[in-house]
Motif scaffolding. Structure first.
Motif, short mmCIF file in Angstrom:
data_model
loop_
_atom_site.label_atom_id
_atom_site.label_comp_id
_atom_site.label_asym_id
_atom_site.label_seq_id
_atom_site.Cartn_x
_atom_site.Cartn_y
_atom_site.Cartn_z
N ILE A 1 3.54 7.29 -27.17
CA ILE A 1 4.87 7.35 -28.13
C ILE A 1 4.80 5.95 -29.06
CG2 ILE A 1 7.14 7.38 -28.60
CD1 ILE A 1 7.18 9.38 -26.19
N LEU B 1 2.70 8.54 -21.24
CA LEU B 1 3.14 9.32 -22.24
C LEU B 1 4.11 8.24 -23.16
CD1 LEU B 1 4.11 12.79 -20.87
CD2 LEU B 1 2.22 12.01 -22.26
N VAL C 1 0.70 14.74 -27.14
CA VAL C 1 -0.16 14.05 -26.18
C VAL C 1 0.36 14.98 -24.80
CG1 VAL C 1 -0.28 11.91 -24.95
CG2 VAL C 1 -0.08 12.05 -27.20
N TYR D 1 4.39 16.83 -20.46
CA TYR D 1 4.13 16.47 -19.04
C TYR D 1 4.02 17.80 -18.12
CZ TYR D 1 4.42 14.47 -14.46
OH TYR D 1 4.22 14.24 -12.97
N THR E 1 5.24 14.89 -26.85
CA THR E 1 4.75 14.63 -25.53
C THR E 1 4.80 15.76 -24.61
OG1 THR E 1 6.40 13.45 -24.68
CG2 THR E 1 4.62 12.11 -25.60
#
Length: 141
Positions: free
Chosen positions: A72, A68, A35, A86, A84
């Motif tokens: 999860i 995020l 993600v 970012y 994840t």
């Protein structure tokens, strides 16, 4: 076929649908899911105090990491392996770049995000991702 799926989220309804779709795919195919949340670079106004800039960056990062974390939680509830990401930058470029760097085989993205009217004239992030990506892109409506 798709063992590694990357889904882009931004907090919009369409990105929520994209995440749900990616989780369903991952569960059905025993796939791993990534993600990604891409934070656009700030446009800083001349004379803006450094403390204000820092507060804006901190607020943006907190919101992005919260998104995020929610992903999860959803993935773990379904027993899906998740990672994840970012990142900051131009969303379409960063999504395509991350997919390429980490060998994702499918990108799942909402058709409309939290963009503004400018996005209508310049083309949406999902359209740009579909042009830049080296793997298939599933655009969720």
């Amino acid at each position: 076929m798709f063992n590694r799926i990357l889904v882009a989220i931004d907090g919009s309804k369409m990105s929520e649908k994209a995440l749900q779709t990616a989780l369903k795919f991952a569960k059905e195919r025993f796939s791993k899911i990534g993600v990604i949340h891409v934070e656009k670079n700030l446009q800083i106004v001349d004379g803006m105090p450094i403390k204000t800039i820092d507060n804006i960056y901190t607020d943006q990062e907190t919101k992005g990491r919260d998104l995020l974390q929610q992903a999860i939680t959803l993935a773990e509830e379904e027993g899906i392996e998740i990672e994840t990401h970012y990142v900051m930058g131009e969303p379409a470029i960063q999504i395509a770049k991350k997919a390429d760097e980490l060998n994702y085989q499918l990108i799942v993205i909402g058709s409309r995000g939290l963009g503004n009217i400018k996005g209508l004239m310049l083309g949406s992030v999902s359209q740009k991702v579909s042009q830049l990506a080296h793997c298939p892109v599933l655009i969720i409506k």
